[in-house]
Each structure stands twice: as C-alpha cells, then as structure tokens.
Design a protein around this motif. Sequence first.
Motif, PDB file in Angstrom:
ATOM      1  N   THR A 112     -14.451   4.607  -5.197  1.00  0.00           N
ATOM      2  CA  THR A 112     -15.288   5.811  -5.284  1.00  0.00           C
ATOM      3  C   THR A 112     -14.565   7.080  -5.715  1.00  0.00           C
ATOM      4  OG1 THR A 112     -14.941   6.248  -2.916  1.00  0.00           O
ATOM      5  CG2 THR A 112     -16.875   4.937  -3.527  1.00  0.00           C
ATOM      6  N   LEU A 113     -13.245   7.166  -5.571  1.00  0.00           N
ATOM      7  CA  LEU A 113     -12.554   8.411  -5.927  1.00  0.00           C
ATOM      8  C   LEU A 113     -12.745   8.727  -7.414  1.00  0.00           C
ATOM      9  CD1 LEU A 113      -9.125   8.273  -4.040  1.00  0.00           C
ATOM     10  CD2 LEU A 113     -11.041   9.809  -3.621  1.00  0.00           C
ATOM     11  N   PRO A 114     -13.008   9.994  -7.742  1.00  0.00           N
ATOM     12  CA  PRO A 114     -13.159  10.355  -9.165  1.00  0.00           C
ATOM     13  C   PRO A 114     -11.851  10.180  -9.908  1.00  0.00           C
ATOM     14  CG  PRO A 114     -13.096  12.318  -7.767  1.00  0.00           C
ATOM     15  CD  PRO A 114     -13.177  11.150  -6.840  1.00  0.00           C
ATOM     16  N   TRP A 115     -11.906   9.466 -11.009  1.00  0.00           N
ATOM     17  CA  TRP A 115     -10.690   9.174 -11.762  1.00  0.00           C
ATOM     18  C   TRP A 115     -10.324  10.381 -12.621  1.00  0.00           C
ATOM     19  CZ3 TRP A 115      -7.918   4.819 -10.955  1.00  0.00           C
ATOM     20  CH2 TRP A 115      -6.848   4.568 -11.813  1.00  0.00           C
ATOM     21  N   PRO A 116      -9.099  10.888 -12.526  1.00  0.00           N
ATOM     22  CA  PRO A 116      -8.717  12.068 -13.310  1.00  0.00           C
ATOM     23  C   PRO A 116      -8.800  11.811 -14.804  1.00  0.00           C
ATOM     24  CG  PRO A 116      -7.113  11.605 -11.578  1.00  0.00           C
ATOM     25  CD  PRO A 116      -8.007  10.417 -11.670  1.00  0.00           C
TER      26      PRO A 116
ATOM     27  N   PHE B 276       0.835  -1.203   0.000  1.00  0.00           N
ATOM     28  CA  PHE B 276       0.000   0.000   0.000  1.00  0.00           C
ATOM     29  C   PHE B 276       0.871   1.255   0.000  1.00  0.00           C
ATOM     30  CE2 PHE B 276      -3.865  -2.322   1.686  1.00  0.00           C
ATOM     31  CZ  PHE B 276      -4.708  -1.915   0.663  1.00  0.00           C
ATOM     32  N   CYS B 277       1.947   1.249   0.782  1.00  0.00           N
ATOM     33  CA  CYS B 277       2.844   2.402   0.836  1.00  0.00           C
ATOM     34  C   CYS B 277       3.491   2.656  -0.523  1.00  0.00           C
ATOM     35  CB  CYS B 277       3.902   2.170   1.902  1.00  0.00           C
ATOM     36  SG  CYS B 277       5.081   3.528   2.090  1.00  0.00           S
ATOM     37  N   LEU B 278       3.953   1.607  -1.190  1.00  0.00           N
ATOM     38  CA  LEU B 278       4.545   1.764  -2.522  1.00  0.00           C
ATOM     39  C   LEU B 278       3.540   2.310  -3.523  1.00  0.00           C
ATOM     40  CD1 LEU B 278       6.772  -1.435  -2.948  1.00  0.00           C
ATOM     41  CD2 LEU B 278       7.493   0.900  -2.440  1.00  0.00           C
ATOM     42  N   LEU B 279       2.287   1.884  -3.396  1.00  0.00           N
ATOM     43  CA  LEU B 279       1.249   2.417  -4.271  1.00  0.00           C
ATOM     44  C   LEU B 279       1.100   3.919  -4.050  1.00  0.00           C
ATOM     45  CD1 LEU B 279      -1.043   1.993  -6.324  1.00  0.00           C
ATOM     46  CD2 LEU B 279      -2.554   1.473  -4.394  1.00  0.00           C
ATOM     47  N   GLY B 280       1.121   4.345  -2.786  1.00  0.00           N
ATOM     48  CA  GLY B 280       1.038   5.771  -2.500  1.00  0.00           C
ATOM     49  C   GLY B 280       2.202   6.542  -3.095  1.00  0.00           C
ATOM     50  N   VAL B 281       3.408   5.980  -3.030  1.00  0.00           N
ATOM     51  CA  VAL B 281       4.578   6.629  -3.612  1.00  0.00           C
ATOM     52  C   VAL B 281       4.460   6.699  -5.130  1.00  0.00           C
ATOM     53  CG1 VAL B 281       7.083   6.409  -3.949  1.00  0.00           C
ATOM     54  CG2 VAL B 281       6.082   5.967  -1.696  1.00  0.00           C
ATOM     55  N   ALA B 282       3.863   5.679  -5.745  1.00  0.00           N
ATOM     56  CA  ALA B 282       3.796   5.593  -7.203  1.00  0.00           C
ATOM     57  C   ALA B 282       2.713   6.473  -7.807  1.00  0.00           C
ATOM     58  CB  ALA B 282       3.562   4.134  -7.614  1.00  0.00           C
ATOM     59  N   LEU B 283       1.657   6.785  -7.053  1.00  0.00           N
ATOM     60  CA  LEU B 283       0.577   7.598  -7.605  1.00  0.00           C
ATOM     61  C   LEU B 283       1.069   9.016  -7.895  1.00  0.00           C
ATOM     62  CD1 LEU B 283      -2.415   6.489  -5.342  1.00  0.00           C
ATOM     63  CD2 LEU B 283      -2.177   6.084  -7.799  1.00  0.00           C
ATOM     64  N   TRP B 284       0.597   9.576  -8.983  1.00  0.00           N
ATOM     65  CA  TRP B 284       1.046  10.919  -9.375  1.00  0.00           C
ATOM     66  C   TRP B 284      -0.111  11.921  -9.523  1.00  0.00           C
ATOM     67  CZ3 TRP B 284       0.065   6.904 -12.555  1.00  0.00           C
ATOM     68  CH2 TRP B 284      -0.764   7.125 -13.657  1.00  0.00           C
ATOM     69  N   PHE B 285      -1.347  11.513  -9.321  1.00  0.00           N
ATOM     70  CA  PHE B 285      -2.489  12.405  -9.506  1.00  0.00           C
ATOM     71  C   PHE B 285      -2.409  13.588  -8.544  1.00  0.00           C
ATOM     72  CE2 PHE B 285      -4.854   8.281 -10.669  1.00  0.00           C
ATOM     73  CZ  PHE B 285      -4.413   8.360 -11.980  1.00  0.00           C
ATOM     74  N   ASP B 286      -2.736  14.786  -9.043  1.00  0.00           N
ATOM     75  CA  ASP B 286      -2.618  16.002  -8.248  1.00  0.00           C
ATOM     76  C   ASP B 286      -3.927  16.438  -7.596  1.00  0.00           C
ATOM     77  OD1 ASP B 286       0.099  16.412  -8.656  1.00  0.00           O
ATOM     78  OD2 ASP B 286      -0.223  17.416 -10.573  1.00  0.00           O
ATOM     79  N   ALA B 287      -5.045  15.835  -7.977  1.00  0.00           N
ATOM     80  CA  ALA B 287      -6.326  16.225  -7.390  1.00  0.00           C
ATOM     81  C   ALA B 287      -6.291  16.006  -5.874  1.00  0.00           C
ATOM     82  CB  ALA B 287      -7.459  15.421  -8.014  1.00  0.00           C
ATOM     83  N   LEU B 288      -6.940  16.913  -5.127  1.00  0.00           N
ATOM     84  CA  LEU B 288      -6.868  16.876  -3.665  1.00  0.00           C
ATOM     85  C   LEU B 288      -7.286  15.522  -3.078  1.00  0.00           C
ATOM     86  CD1 LEU B 288      -6.329  18.284  -0.996  1.00  0.00           C
ATOM     87  CD2 LEU B 288      -8.667  19.204  -1.095  1.00  0.00           C
ATOM     88  N   PRO B 289      -8.407  14.901  -3.516  1.00  0.00           N
ATOM     89  CA  PRO B 289      -8.769  13.598  -2.931  1.00  0.00           C
ATOM     90  C   PRO B 289      -7.673  12.552  -3.109  1.00  0.00           C
ATOM     91  CG  PRO B 289     -10.605  14.498  -4.191  1.00  0.00           C
ATOM     92  CD  PRO B 289      -9.418  15.353  -4.499  1.00  0.00           C
ATOM     93  N   TRP B 290      -7.002  12.571  -4.255  1.00  0.00           N
ATOM     94  CA  TRP B 290      -5.939  11.603  -4.489  1.00  0.00           C
ATOM     95  C   TRP B 290      -4.690  11.943  -3.680  1.00  0.00           C
ATOM     96  CZ3 TRP B 290      -6.268   6.986  -6.829  1.00  0.00           C
ATOM     97  CH2 TRP B 290      -7.400   6.742  -7.602  1.00  0.00           C
TER      98      TRP B 290
ATOM     99  N   ASN C 126      -8.774   0.580   8.293  1.00  0.00           N
ATOM    100  CA  ASN C 126      -7.944   1.285   7.310  1.00  0.00           C
ATOM    101  C   ASN C 126      -7.951   0.561   5.969  1.00  0.00           C
ATOM    102  OD1 ASN C 126      -7.200   3.269   9.105  1.00  0.00           O
ATOM    103  ND2 ASN C 126      -5.230   2.364   9.609  1.00  0.00           N
ATOM    104  N   VAL C 127      -7.801  -0.756   6.009  1.00  0.00           N
ATOM    105  CA  VAL C 127      -7.787  -1.536   4.764  1.00  0.00           C
ATOM    106  C   VAL C 127      -9.134  -1.388   4.046  1.00  0.00           C
ATOM    107  CG1 VAL C 127      -7.626  -3.855   3.786  1.00  0.00           C
ATOM    108  CG2 VAL C 127      -6.078  -3.168   5.625  1.00  0.00           C
ATOM    109  N   MET C 128     -10.219  -1.486   4.780  1.00  0.00           N
ATOM    110  CA  MET C 128     -11.539  -1.330   4.173  1.00  0.00           C
ATOM    111  C   MET C 128     -11.696   0.060   3.565  1.00  0.00           C
ATOM    112  SD  MET C 128     -15.303  -2.042   5.842  1.00  0.00           S
ATOM    113  CE  MET C 128     -15.152  -0.725   7.066  1.00  0.00           C
ATOM    114  N   GLY C 129     -11.224   1.085   4.277  1.00  0.00           N
ATOM    115  CA  GLY C 129     -11.303   2.443   3.755  1.00  0.00           C
ATOM    116  C   GLY C 129     -10.496   2.623   2.486  1.00  0.00           C
ATOM    117  N   GLY C 130      -9.344   1.955   2.399  1.00  0.00           N
ATOM    118  CA  GLY C 130      -8.536   2.048   1.192  1.00  0.00           C
ATOM    119  C   GLY C 130      -9.248   1.502  -0.031  1.00  0.00           C
ATOM    120  N   PHE C 131      -9.905   0.366   0.127  1.00  0.00           N
ATOM    121  CA  PHE C 131     -10.637  -0.195  -1.013  1.00  0.00           C
ATOM    122  C   PHE C 131     -11.873   0.632  -1.349  1.00  0.00           C
ATOM    123  CE2 PHE C 131      -8.208  -4.054   0.171  1.00  0.00           C
ATOM    124  CZ  PHE C 131      -7.618  -4.273  -1.056  1.00  0.00           C
ATOM    125  N   LEU C 132     -12.517   1.198  -0.343  1.00  0.00           N
ATOM    126  CA  LEU C 132     -13.644   2.107  -0.614  1.00  0.00           C
ATOM    127  C   LEU C 132     -13.171   3.324  -1.402  1.00  0.00           C
ATOM    128  CD1 LEU C 132     -15.728   2.086   2.700  1.00  0.00           C
ATOM    129  CD2 LEU C 132     -16.451   1.261   0.448  1.00  0.00           C
TER     130      LEU C 132
END
Length: 259
Positions: free
Chosen positions: A240-244, A178-192, A230-236
Amino acid sequence: MPSLAINQPPLEGARPPASTGVDALATAPSLTLMRAFAAASALCLLAMLSLSWATGLNVQHFERVSSPAFWVESFLAHAQHLRWLTVFDDVFIACYVTTTLLLVQRLRARAPAAARIHALGPWVVGMAVAVGLLDAIENHHVLSLLHAVEQGQAIGHDTMVSREWLSSVKWLVGHVAFCLLGVALWFDALPWRLFRISLIAWQLPVGAAALALAATPGVGEALGWLKLINVMGGFLALATLPWPAPSISTSSVDSGARA
C-alpha cells in the motif's frame, strides 16, 4: 553510402536516445504485480491467524520443546485445522518469496549507483529463499508428525528439539532479512522512513525477544502473536505505500540530457 553512415562513430558529446531511460524503467518488474503478491502474503497470514484464533490451534506450540503428551493431544485435537493451516502456509511461502524477488529486482533497477540495495539486495533474496525452504520443511515435517501420531506412533524429545532450533533459525534469518531491507532502502518520503525504522528498530528486536522468551509464561505467547502481526503489517506496507516517482539522480533520461 548508407552502410558507411551506420558505422560512423557518434559525435562527441552527443546525447543518448531519449527512450533509453524509459526502456530501462519499462523493463523493471511491475509494481502492481509486486503489490499483489505482498497483499496476498498479508491475506494468507491473516487467514492463518484467524483460523488459529477461531479454533484454538496455536501452531507456535510446535516450534518449541514441550511434553510429548502435549504435542500428541494438540495434534489429535486439531488435525483437520492443521491440514488447512498448512495449505495457507504453503501458499504464503510462495507469495512472500515472490514478493521479495520482485521487490529487490525493482529496487535495484531504480536505485542510484551508490545505493546499498545493490550490495544488500542479493543477501535479502538469498535469505528469503532460505526462509521459504526452511518454512516448507517445517510445514511438512509437522504434517508428517501428525500422520505419525494418527498411526499411534510416539514423538521423541529429540524430534521436538530439532524442530525448535530449525524453526528458530528460520524466524531469525527472516528477521535479519527484513532488517537488511530496511538498511538498503533509500526513499526519503516520511511513510518509507517510518517503514525503514520499523524494519530495523522494531521487528528485529521483537522477533529476537519472541524467540528467546518463547517459554516465558504470558510474555512468550504475547510476543509470538506480536511477531506474526508485525510480519503481516510489513507486507501490508509493501502492498500500500505510495511508490516514489523516479528522482533526477536515478533517471537515465535526465542524466543523459545533462551529459
């Protein structure tokens, strides 16, 4: 002749067909499918949490060393509940592994050339598959221990010790993925951005603390539940997050038009 015309080299500076970028995006995995599996992962985890809260079965007790008598008592008191929990957990494994595969494939298809997802994505996928394998082994090891207890067999301390460290490795590898995924994401929108921060600066330390402090009275069990939430919230969030929308820098059509 028509055949000679086909073999003529393209003119210098000619634009690529406009459909190239569209076709590339069309071949990316369906966002709806990824979201569906992410939502299913969250629902499976919610079902397991609800079953645990309703019956008093805390499967995390089987992830750390305790007295053999306590394990035997817990197995016999919650035998049927544990079987149903295994059903939900096995489906959960299939859902979260599939979610990870679809997510990483889609991210790599949409990412700029220099994005970290190209280097870290295969690691995230490999870790997710490893976690799924360890999770499946854990489920059916615990189920086999239940069957042994029902036949009157004893549980040794060596069995509990191996069960604890294998479960801990499973969880820690998942938190690192999960941490590596966070490092790899590049979206700038506030929710992301908030999602990225939570993956790096929240779920990882909470998960590590839940493992290291599991035997601490009061604190350990609370952290264990928080880890699962936390794990459940991550999958939610993934569901649901709007895809850029595709940016100019990631669009093959636009880059071709500027050539």
